[in-house]
Motif scaffolding. Structure first.
Motif, PDB file in Angstrom:
ATOM      1  N   PHE A   1      68.450 107.636  26.916  1.00 32.51           N
ATOM      2  CA  PHE A   1      68.778 106.853  28.106  1.00 32.51           C
ATOM      3  C   PHE A   1      68.619 107.726  29.339  1.00 32.51           C
ATOM      4  N   ASP A   2      67.915 107.206  30.318  1.00 34.96           N
ATOM      5  CA  ASP A   2      67.682 107.929  31.566  1.00 34.96           C
ATOM      6  C   ASP A   2      68.833 107.664  32.532  1.00 34.96           C
ATOM      7  N   ASN A   3      69.685 108.675  32.747  1.00 31.43           N
ATOM      8  CA  ASN A   3      70.843 108.497  33.617  1.00 31.43           C
ATOM      9  C   ASN A   3      70.469 108.216  35.073  1.00 31.43           C
ATOM     10  N   ASN A   4      69.234 108.516  35.444  1.00 30.77           N
ATOM     11  CA  ASN A   4      68.794 108.202  36.808  1.00 30.77           C
ATOM     12  C   ASN A   4      68.811 106.705  37.066  1.00 30.77           C
ATOM     13  N   LYS A   5      68.733 105.922  35.978  1.00 34.32           N
ATOM     14  CA  LYS A   5      68.774 104.465  36.119  1.00 34.32           C
ATOM     15  C   LYS A   5      70.109 104.017  36.717  1.00 34.32           C
ATOM     16  N   LEU A   6      71.174 104.775  36.454  1.00 33.12           N
ATOM     17  CA  LEU A   6      72.487 104.401  36.969  1.00 33.12           C
ATOM     18  C   LEU A   6      72.536 104.483  38.484  1.00 33.12           C
ATOM     19  N   LEU A   7      71.792 105.421  39.060  1.00 28.92           N
ATOM     20  CA  LEU A   7      71.760 105.544  40.515  1.00 28.92           C
ATOM     21  C   LEU A   7      70.977 104.399  41.146  1.00 28.92           C
ATOM     22  N   GLU A   8      70.052 103.824  40.383  1.00 29.80           N
ATOM     23  CA  GLU A   8      69.256 102.696  40.888  1.00 29.80           C
ATOM     24  C   GLU A   8      69.952 101.359  40.675  1.00 29.80           C
ATOM     25  N   TYR A   9      70.933 101.341  39.768  1.00 28.72           N
ATOM     26  CA  TYR A   9      71.652 100.108  39.447  1.00 28.72           C
ATOM     27  C   TYR A   9      72.560  99.723  40.611  1.00 28.72           C
ATOM     28  N   ASN A  10      72.619  98.448  40.913  1.00 29.76           N
ATOM     29  CA  ASN A  10      73.378  97.982  42.071  1.00 29.76           C
ATOM     30  C   ASN A  10      74.462  96.998  41.653  1.00 29.76           C
ATOM     31  N   HIS A  11      75.726  97.465  41.644  1.00 27.42           N
ATOM     32  CA  HIS A  11      76.850  96.591  41.304  1.00 27.42           C
ATOM     33  C   HIS A  11      77.099  95.531  42.373  1.00 27.42           C
ATOM     34  N   MET A  12      76.560  95.732  43.554  1.00 24.59           N
ATOM     35  CA  MET A  12      76.793  94.810  44.660  1.00 24.59           C
ATOM     36  C   MET A  12      75.542  93.996  44.965  1.00 24.59           C
ATOM     37  N   SER A  13      74.809  93.662  43.930  1.00 22.76           N
ATOM     38  CA  SER A  13      73.586  92.885  44.093  1.00 22.76           C
ATOM     39  C   SER A  13      73.925  91.401  44.022  1.00 22.76           C
ATOM     40  N   PHE A  14      73.876  90.731  45.155  1.00 24.16           N
ATOM     41  CA  PHE A  14      74.278  89.336  45.228  1.00 24.16           C
ATOM     42  C   PHE A  14      73.097  88.442  45.601  1.00 24.16           C
ATOM     43  N   GLY A  15      73.182  87.188  45.156  1.00 23.59           N
ATOM     44  CA  GLY A  15      72.263  86.193  45.668  1.00 23.59           C
ATOM     45  C   GLY A  15      72.640  85.884  47.113  1.00 23.59           C
ATOM     46  N   GLY A  16      71.674  85.597  47.944  1.00 22.33           N
ATOM     47  CA  GLY A  16      71.960  85.331  49.350  1.00 22.33           C
ATOM     48  C   GLY A  16      71.180  84.142  49.854  1.00 22.33           C
ATOM     49  N   PRO A  17      71.129  83.977  51.159  1.00 22.26           N
ATOM     50  CA  PRO A  17      70.382  82.852  51.735  1.00 22.26           C
ATOM     51  C   PRO A  17      68.891  82.999  51.469  1.00 22.26           C
TER      52      PRO A  17
ATOM     53  N   GLU B   1      68.966  95.248  32.939  1.00 17.98           N
ATOM     54  CA  GLU B   1      68.928  94.957  31.504  1.00 17.98           C
ATOM     55  C   GLU B   1      69.052  96.236  30.684  1.00 17.98           C
ATOM     56  N   GLU B   2      68.365  97.287  31.109  1.00 17.55           N
ATOM     57  CA  GLU B   2      68.410  98.547  30.370  1.00 17.55           C
ATOM     58  C   GLU B   2      69.798  99.171  30.424  1.00 17.55           C
ATOM     59  N   VAL B   3      70.428  99.129  31.594  1.00 14.78           N
ATOM     60  CA  VAL B   3      71.759  99.724  31.748  1.00 14.78           C
ATOM     61  C   VAL B   3      72.792  98.953  30.937  1.00 14.78           C
ATOM     62  N   LEU B   4      72.778  97.618  31.029  1.00 10.97           N
ATOM     63  CA  LEU B   4      73.777  96.813  30.346  1.00 10.97           C
ATOM     64  C   LEU B   4      73.603  96.826  28.832  1.00 10.97           C
TER      65      LEU B   4
END
Length: 289
Positions: A132-148, A173-176
């Protein structure tokens, strides 16, 4: 259509207790292996060859110091909380709540005790050669929301936007799907387990409280609101069992709804939890009199 009543087991040695929320789903869904990944909804449509509507993404992450104390972490420098620790694993309580929600959701679909499902995921063996590439965690966004909706003027802009969304979805998908021990710090996994224990222990007592505050449409068709009801159980249990400040819990629940649910769910969940907390305060006030 053949259906199955979703269950949440109270313990391995007892028979599963049926949920008062009667979630009826096709049996094919219940046969899904292990667990379900939560993925944000992405709505795209084209109104002309040069127009594309898609979801905006945001990126901020903050944590109240009081919340940090819930899991035994203190941050004396500022109210913002780091995304990953020195070992490169998620250390934000937002990650714990997101993981807990995915476990609760899967436990409803599979009729399993959430603690057993969590421990099953924790003990899963990695396939030979898996890295598992831990760099993926820095790219993952917990605050990724749908918007207008966003309108672009060219096919090139549309393709670039879709490419970015697909890339972000692949990272999510990879992180989860990765073994939790590779993704989350020990403190976060401990906090996740506390959340799940609270949800399991208070499930039956929170069902009537939830039925009291949710709109009739959610009561009539709860099978389509599994995520929303899971968020309510998670938030109510954290407020009542872990004593996290209700403002923090409600904000986190609303953000989870923005991330994983559709339509008016964030607004409804906000109202439901505020009504729930007002009832708690009223009940406590009456006991003091």
């Amino acid at each position: 259509m053949e259906g199955a009543l979703l269950q949440l087991s109270s313990s391995p040695s007892t028979s599963s207790s049926k949920l008062n929320h009667r979630f009826c789903l096709p049996s094919s869904l219940l046969n899904h292996h292990s667990y379900f990944l939560l993925k944000p909804k992405i709505n795209t449509s084209t109104s002309s060859p040069f127009s594309l509507k898609c979801s905006l993404r945001g990126s901020t992450l903050a944590l109240d110091k009081v919340e940090a104390s819930v899991i035994g972490i203190t941050d004396n420098s500022s109210s913002s909380f780091p995304k990953v620790d020195k070992a490169g694993r998620f250390c934000s309580p937002r990650a714990a709540r997101e993981l807990a929600l995915s476990i609760i959701y899967a436990s409803c679909l599979e009729g399993l005790d959430p603690i057993r499902l969590f421990e099953k995921r924790m003990n899963e063996r990695r396939e030979a050669g898996y890295e598992f590439d831990n760099n993926k965690l820095l790219e993952y966004n917990h605050m990724s929301f749908g918007g207008p909706p966003v309108v672009v003027q060219t096919n090139e802009e549309a393709n670039e936007l879709l490419k970015n969304i697909q890339l972000e979805s692949a990272i999510e998908e990879e992180v989860l799907a990765a073994p939790p021990k590779l993704v989350y710090s020990r403190l976060i996994l401990r906090f996740t387990r506390k959340l799940l224990v609270a949800v399991r222990d208070r499930w039956d007592s929170h069902v009537p409280a939830i039925n009291k505050v949710i709109p009739p449409s959610w009561q009539n068709e709860p099978g389509g609101k599994i995520l929303e009801l899971s968020i309510l159980h998670l938030a109510m249990s954290e407020i009542t069992m872990l004593d996290t400040r209700h403002q923090i819990v409600i904000n986190e629940a609303v953000d989870l709804a923005k991330r994983f649910c559709d339509g008016a769910a964030p607004r409804i969940i906000n109202g439901c939890l505020r009504s729930f907390y007002r009832d708690l305060e009223l009940e406590a006030s009456n006991k003091r009199v």
